[in-house]
Design a protein around this motif. Sequence first.
Motif, mmCIF file in Angstrom:
data_model
loop_
_atom_site.group_PDB
_atom_site.id
_atom_site.type_symbol
_atom_site.label_atom_id
_atom_site.label_comp_id
_atom_site.label_asym_id
_atom_site.label_seq_id
_atom_site.Cartn_x
_atom_site.Cartn_y
_atom_site.Cartn_z
ATOM 1 N N UNK A 111 38.418 37.653 43.003
ATOM 2 C CA UNK A 111 38.193 36.990 41.721
ATOM 3 C C UNK A 111 39.452 36.208 41.371
ATOM 4 N N UNK A 112 39.272 34.961 40.978
ATOM 5 C CA UNK A 112 40.382 34.115 40.534
ATOM 6 C C UNK A 112 40.335 34.075 39.013
ATOM 7 N N UNK A 208 36.178 31.870 38.941
ATOM 8 C CA UNK A 208 35.338 31.853 40.129
ATOM 9 C C UNK A 208 35.581 33.057 41.009
ATOM 10 N N UNK A 209 34.704 33.228 41.987
ATOM 11 C CA UNK A 209 34.774 34.354 42.905
ATOM 12 C C UNK A 209 34.603 33.825 44.329
ATOM 13 N N UNK A 213 27.841 33.129 46.808
ATOM 14 C CA UNK A 213 26.909 33.038 45.676
ATOM 15 C C UNK A 213 27.529 33.699 44.445
ATOM 16 N N UNK A 214 26.962 33.494 43.257
ATOM 17 C CA UNK A 214 27.515 34.137 42.053
ATOM 18 C C UNK A 214 27.596 35.646 42.228
ATOM 19 N N UNK A 215 28.596 36.241 41.590
ATOM 20 C CA UNK A 215 28.839 37.673 41.719
ATOM 21 C C UNK A 215 29.158 38.217 40.338
ATOM 22 N N UNK A 221 33.330 30.114 43.865
ATOM 23 C CA UNK A 221 34.246 28.986 44.036
ATOM 24 C C UNK A 221 33.557 27.865 44.808
ATOM 25 N N UNK A 222 32.841 28.240 45.865
ATOM 26 C CA UNK A 222 32.168 27.247 46.709
ATOM 27 C C UNK A 222 31.143 26.453 45.910
#
Length: 305
Positions: A111-112, A208-209, A213-215, A221-222
């Motif tokens: 996780x950022x 973002x992670x 896909x979303x988490x 991030x992608x």
Amino acid sequence: MPAAWAQASPPVLGNLRIVIPANEGGGWDQTGRALGAAMLASGAVAQVSYENVGGKGGTIGLAQYVQKYNAAPDTLLMSGMVMVGAVALQKSVVDMRAVQPVARLTSDYEVVAVRTDSAIQTPKDLINRLRTEPGSTPVAGGSAGGVDHVYAGMLARVAGKAADLTYQPYPGGAQVVEALLSGKAAVGISGYSEFSDSIASGKLRAIGVSSKRPFLGIPSIREQGVDADLANWRGVFTGKGVPPAAADVLLEAVRRGVAHDAWHKAIKRSNWDASWMEGKNFAGFLDLDISMAGVMIYLLKLKQS
């Protein structure tokens, strides 16, 4: 895990020691203690003790483990991608060939995060900052050479400034959070479980992670236009001097632990992905990971702080 592993039966081991090559509270510590609790709950072991040895991405703990427990059939070592990278970066005398793999347990994502009042709103904002102001955009994360450092290097490489990355290594997630809140760092990288309380309280904001896909409601991030994804893994090892029969006993005890509901609850509570792997498959995976670590450190121009 097959249901038979979870059935009640006599303990496989009397006493088990789990060496955790990190300070208390971080990802390895959480995983090691959750595994120990599950092994106790399953009846696989009669008693569990924990030994924390922090520092330098687990390489200090690895060296002490090999020195003290190389032939100990009742002692597991927590390890993972962080240690693989740290060994490669530091060119440690004691490396991953000094231990033998038992099982891979979990994977999770990076996780950022930034302070809630940060001007960095998106991954593209971060890339722009790393491109134009790398010296004033320090990134805080775990030990040098570990998965947080590698991911920071990936982001800096996207920005075209891999050699200019300012990376601040810390021994645990709590220190990364403190660096962010105090303003010592502009960005933090860690596992979700280490940021979750600060995100929930509104002190930090996840931008973002590192998954595809979303988490947990965090966009990847992608998906936000920055091509950088990465999964972290954790597992357990035993000493190279432990004979095959004793290593098999340890593996069976771990199998029973991860088959128990206590482990399933820990996986869900910590938002880890179960990624069980054992035997030749895990050994082959580890060999590839060790080979790739050196390549990544070279390409990303990672260096010790």
